[in-house]
Design an enzyme around this catalytic site. Structure first.
Site, mmCIF file in Angstrom:
data_model
loop_
_atom_site.group_PDB
_atom_site.id
_atom_site.type_symbol
_atom_site.label_atom_id
_atom_site.label_comp_id
_atom_site.label_asym_id
_atom_site.label_seq_id
_atom_site.Cartn_x
_atom_site.Cartn_y
_atom_site.Cartn_z
ATOM 1 N N CYS A 84 1.157 -1.256 0.207
ATOM 2 C CA CYS A 84 -0.402 0.104 0.377
ATOM 3 C C CYS A 84 1.736 1.948 -0.112
ATOM 4 C CB CYS A 84 -1.041 -0.242 1.515
ATOM 5 S SG CYS A 84 -1.933 1.576 1.514
ATOM 6 N N SER A 104 0.539 3.767 3.013
ATOM 7 C CA SER A 104 1.256 4.046 3.320
ATOM 8 C C SER A 104 2.431 3.681 3.060
ATOM 9 C CB SER A 104 0.191 3.314 4.485
ATOM 10 O OG SER A 104 -1.405 4.036 3.595
ATOM 11 N N HIS A 145 4.971 5.081 1.882
ATOM 12 C CA HIS A 145 5.084 6.570 2.619
ATOM 13 C C HIS A 145 6.208 6.347 3.706
ATOM 14 C CE1 HIS A 145 2.277 8.728 0.289
ATOM 15 N NE2 HIS A 145 1.352 9.196 0.420
ATOM 16 N N HIS A 200 0.365 -3.743 6.415
ATOM 17 C CA HIS A 200 -0.429 -3.635 7.116
ATOM 18 C C HIS A 200 -2.193 -3.667 6.544
ATOM 19 C CE1 HIS A 200 -0.012 0.191 4.747
ATOM 20 N NE2 HIS A 200 -1.786 0.055 5.259
ATOM 21 N N CYS A 216 -7.085 -2.381 3.969
ATOM 22 C CA CYS A 216 -6.687 -1.396 4.154
ATOM 23 C C CYS A 216 -7.590 -0.441 2.752
ATOM 24 C CB CYS A 216 -5.495 -1.310 3.805
ATOM 25 S SG CYS A 216 -5.200 0.509 3.764
HETATM 26 ZN ZN LIG Z 1 -3.167 0.873 3.549
#
Ligand SMILES: [Zn+2]
Ligand SMILES: [Zn+2]
Length: 360
Positions: free
Chosen positions: A38, A40, A43, A59, A162
């Site tokens: 993902c 995130s 990041h 996650h 997610c």
């Molecule tokens: Zn995510």
């Protein structure tokens, strides 16, 4: 067990042999079957958010319960589960008012995190969002997993953890978009495509997808976009205003880019709502024309699609199993854990909706 470890931001992950401890009270050990890759996670690698290192990322995951600690009652070994990356305490004001995704008592929500869960040569390894699914096993708090129906393919429904939950929840829970609404979605990646199909599910009359890549806009059409705007060739704000006849009710920002949030605010009609779903860089600020608030324009935030995971995730999985929710189509590539850095390179290039890491 094998795990991909982030040692330093802006560096590749390293595959390491690490140790996990046994589940303590209120904890669940899960054998990871699949994990999405993902933005995130990216990041964290790119350093847009601070991180305690070394750390195991990941996650968006699904797996099979291997062992439970004392006091765990809602799952047992053999159960299929999807990870919830916002564990909740069940007692704070947010939890008791039906907003567990905002639980601000994370110490009570995940007390076991204080004791090292994973170590490498005796050194503590941090776990991203109490999940850490770029590893063969996840040791999580009880509220960090949700039991799902056994016939749902885990290598697909991991994405409900997610992207699917966040995107669809942003439409149905956070913004409460109604039938007939006019909606624009900036960014047609993993989250954006799910906002688009969420808007389709609730019966939005116009769903305008905005992206820079024609390949993603094509995918957006498959997910339910009625119109597409390539912001590389067109003035996106003007085009969306033209398509919607200046009657746009909602604009969703799914990238985490401040300028897109400003654009979204300019796209919406008087009384319209901007929903910020994308994860903005930590110190970023969003510029908005103050005068427009006189016309009741609104900007709202969104955490995890305002997920009440125990209710929402089983519903989403039922919709998928009934063929009414597109999840298979989100998966562009599958990798073994060793391919994880390549999966991130592809994500960075914007070429894939989602890559999946599969174990075993
Ligand atoms: Zn995510
Ligand atoms: Zn709480």
């Amino acid at each position: 067990m094998k795990a991909a470890v982030l040692w330093e931001q802006q560096q590749a992950l390293k595959i390491e042999e690490v140790d996990h401890r046994q589940p303590g009270p209120g904890e669940v050990l899960v054998r990871t079957v699949a994990s999405g890759v993902c933005h995130s996670d990216l990041h964290m690698i790119d350093g847009l958010w601070p991180a305690r290192l070394p750390m195991i990322l990941g996650h968006e995951a699904a797996g099979v319960v291997e062992k439970v600690g004392s006091g765990v009652s809602h799952v047992k070994p053999g159960d299929h589960v999807v990870a919830n990356f916002r564990p909740f305490c069940g007692r704070c004001g947010f939890c008791v008012s039906g907003r567990p995704y905002l639980c601000d008592n994370q110490e009570a929500a995940d007390p076991g995190a204080a004791e090292d869960r994973v170590t490498l040569d005796g050194r503590r390894v941090e776990i991203f969002t109490s999940v850490g699914s770029f590893a063969e096993y996840m040791l999580v708090p009880e509220t960090g997993v949700l039991r799902v129906r056994q016939d749902a393919p885990l290598e697909k429904v991991c994405l409900v953890g997610c992207a699917v939950m966040t995107g669809i929840g942003a439409v149905t829970n956070t913004a409460k978009v109604g039938a007939g609404a006019r909606v624009a979605v900036i960014g047609a990646g993993g989250i954006g495509l799910n906002i688009i199909q969420g808007a389709r599910l609730v019966g939005a009359s116009q769903i305008i997808a905005v992206d820079l890549l024609d390949s993603k806009l094509e995918l957006a059409r498959q997910f339910g976009a009625t119109h597409t705007v390539n912001a590389a060739n067109d003035d996106a704000v003007a085009r969306v205003q033209e398509i919607s006849g200046r009657q746009l009710d909602f604009a969703f920002e799914s990238i985490g880019r401040p300028q897109s949030a400003t654009d979204a605010f300019r796209m919406i009609a008087f009384g319209g709502t901007v929903v910020i779903v994308g994860m903005m860089p930590l110190k970023s600020e969003i510029t908005l024309p103050g005068f427009a608030f006189l016309f009741e324009k609104k900007v709202i935030g969104c955490m995890y699609g305002s997920a009440r995971v125990g209710i929402d995730m089983p519903r989403l999985i039922d919709l998928y199993m009934d063929g009414r929710l597109m999840v298979d189509e989100l998966v562009s590539r599958e990798w073994e854990l060793e391919g994880i850095n390549d999966a991130f390179s592809l994500l960075r290039s914007g070429e894939v909706a989602r890559s999946i890491i599969r174990y075993g």
